[in-house]
Design an enzyme around this catalytic site. Structure first.
Site, PDB file in Angstrom:
ATOM      1  N   HIS A  72       0.833  -1.207   0.000  1.00 37.15           N
ATOM      2  CA  HIS A  72       0.000   0.000   0.000  1.00 37.15           C
ATOM      3  C   HIS A  72       0.866   1.255   0.000  1.00 37.15           C
ATOM      4  O   HIS A  72       0.596   2.213  -0.717  1.00 37.15           O
ATOM      5  CB  HIS A  72      -0.943   0.008   1.212  1.00 37.15           C
ATOM      6  CG  HIS A  72      -2.242  -0.684   0.947  1.00 37.15           C
ATOM      7  ND1 HIS A  72      -2.383  -2.043   1.004  1.00 37.15           N
ATOM      8  CD2 HIS A  72      -3.460  -0.190   0.614  1.00 37.15           C
ATOM      9  CE1 HIS A  72      -3.639  -2.361   0.706  1.00 37.15           C
ATOM     10  NE2 HIS A  72      -4.314  -1.261   0.471  1.00 37.15           N
ATOM     11  N   LYS A  75      -9.865  -7.992   8.203  1.00 38.44           N
ATOM     12  CA  LYS A  75     -10.533  -8.222   9.484  1.00 38.44           C
ATOM     13  C   LYS A  75     -10.257  -7.029  10.383  1.00 38.44           C
ATOM     14  O   LYS A  75      -9.205  -6.400  10.290  1.00 38.44           O
ATOM     15  CB  LYS A  75     -10.044  -9.524  10.142  1.00 38.44           C
ATOM     16  CG  LYS A  75      -8.545  -9.565  10.356  1.00 38.44           C
ATOM     17  CD  LYS A  75      -8.145 -10.135  11.678  1.00 38.44           C
ATOM     18  CE  LYS A  75      -6.629 -10.274  11.775  1.00 38.44           C
ATOM     19  NZ  LYS A  75      -6.093  -9.915  13.088  1.00 38.44           N
TER      20      LYS A  75
END
Lengths: 280, 186
Positions: free
Chosen positions: B39, B104
């Protein structure tokens, strides 16, 4: 005096790294089965079933239960009548970790420098805690610690006046804030007393105790049961999607502390609470 | 037990609009992996005005760093990592057309606001179910940043990947809804 060669230690640590990551311990599997009966949420039940299925698949296919195969935390209880031959004990443990993570197809998750963040490539170094005990045996426990749960752990230096209520509030608040992040249902290790680092170590060690065994001190046992009950009223549930089964167990360890302090550490573990041990 | 909704990628905005927090889904098709380091690099590429390793429009990014595959295996254990660490980067990708994220754990307000604004959905996969999820991955190919090892960007083809809609494009959040439903007041 017993002598143990480092070769034996390397082989043992290698196997323990692999076993801890592949095989869910029976106390946990039993607790997940029990959780299926307690859980009221359909999604929660589905999650528990999938965690049990996951454990079965990992076991049969010899693969890691979770991709975060952790930083290897190694507890070494070394008898004072043991002599290590053939090389350095610390080097042997790290060599065992290196081989375990390579040969077991486990993920290498350790970076050399916390700021630069370049991977060491072999999951070393391990975090090793040595403890000298009586006798002539050597007990090695490998507890691979994933950071989804480690990151949600916390430590607080409470005031003595905060008392038991302050301890309970801090533990419950830590689990509440963790929410879905540490892969619930969690196992909660709590260390109370000592100094700052002693409390953290007590909490980490508490996670090694099988979750179907309560503390032998009855007041601590009561505290463990009360904390578990309260945590399971938080509603977080399996995978944090809502439900009754937020924690499988709370293991508390205590140690004497200073007249001016009340250190409390909360070390959260994911549902798998991985650890494997061997005695040489 | 509610039905499981089948999703085929690419995940268009029309499909996103039909998903509601609490829906159990099974995802099939191509998805891409990226976590912390990938990222960071993607955002640097955007800042430098360069193109990304894949077009994020109508795509799903899965936050995962898998274990190495044994010989003969497609991939090693491959469960979700904690999504919150990608919160600093996600809004930029969502503004460029990313419609799905699988991970999650909690998301920031900024991420949820972007999801509502542009139309994106956040799926929760079961943390710790890495072996089970790996069995739904049919192929794996590193398409960028191979030097990052487990953190490289991978193109995965999945079949019936199990997940739950945690946050929908209307801002409904199962982590909050579910917790409230089962919370017992002291």
């Amino acid at each position: 005096m017993k002598t143990i060669d480092v070769v034996k230690i390397i082989e043992t640590v290698e196997k323990l790294c692999i076993d801890a990551n592949y095989y869910l311990n029976d106390d946990i599997a039993n607790s997940l089965e029990k959780g299926l009966l307690l859980e009221e949420s359909d999604t929660g039940k589905l999650v528990l079933q999938q965690l049990l299925k996951n454990a079965e698949m990992a076991r049969s296919q010899k693969m890691a239960m979770c991709q975060d195969t952790g930083m290897a935390v190694v507890f070494v209880d070394i008898g004072q009548d043991v002599r290590i031959t053939g090389g350095s004990l610390t080097d042997a443990i790290n060599e065992g970790v290196r081989r375990g993570y390579q040969n077991g197809y486990l993920r290498k998750s350790v970076v050399k420098n916390p700021i630069d963040r370049v991977n060491t490539g072999d999951n070393t170094p391990a975090v090793i805690h040595y403890n000298i005990v009586e006798g002539d045996s050597l007990k090695i426990t490998v507890a691979p610690k994933g950071f989804g749960s480690e990151n949600m752990s916390a430590l607080k230096m409470l005031k003595p006046s905060d008392g038991i209520d302050g301890v309970k509030e801090f533990v419950i608040d830590t689990v509440r804030k963790a929410g879905p992040n540490p892969c619930p249902p969690v196992v909660v290790g709590v260390g109370i007393g000592g100094t700052m680092e002693k409390a953290a170590l007590l909490a980490k060690r508490a996670l090694l105790r099988p979750i179907d065994i309560r503390n032998s001190d009855s007041s601590i046992k009561n505290l463990e049961e009360e904390l578990l009950e309260k945590i399971n009223k938080l509603g977080i549930g399996p995978a944090g999607l809502g439900g009754r089964v937020t924690a499988l167990a709370v293991n508390v360890e205590m140690f004497p502390t200073h007249i001016a302090g009340l250190p409390v550490a909360v070390n959260i573990n994911c549902h798998a609470a991985r650890h494997a041990e061997a005695v040489l | 037990m509610q039905n499981i909704i089948k999703i085929q990628t690419p995940l268009t905005k029309e499909k996103v609009k039909q998903l509601k927090a609490g829906d159990n889904v099974s995802i099939s098709g191509t998805i891409y992996t990226a976590r912390d380091a990938a990222h960071k690099r993607m955002i640097s590429l955007i800042e430098e005005g360069k193109s990304l390793p894949f077009d994020v429009k109508d795509q799903i990014i899965y936050y995962v760093g898998p274990c190495p595959a044994r010989p003969g295996q497609v991939i090693g254990s491959a469960g979700p990592t904690t999504s919150g660490r990608m919160d600093a980067y996600a809004p930029t990708l969502i503004s460029m057309g990313l419609t799905g994220m699988i991970g999650k754990g909690l998301r920031s307000k900024e991420v949820i606001d972007s999801m509502i604004k542009y139309g994106a959905v956040y799926f929760g996969a079961i943390g710790g179910a890495g072996a089970l999820i790996a069995s739904t991955i049919e192929s794996e190919e590193v398409i960028a940043f191979p030097d990052l090892g487990t953190e490289a960007i991978r193109k995965l083809v999945v079949r019936d990947f199990p997940a739950t809609v945690v946050i929908d494009c209307y801002g409904n959040n199962l982590y909050e809804i579910g917790r409230k439903r089962y919370m017992v007041a002291e």
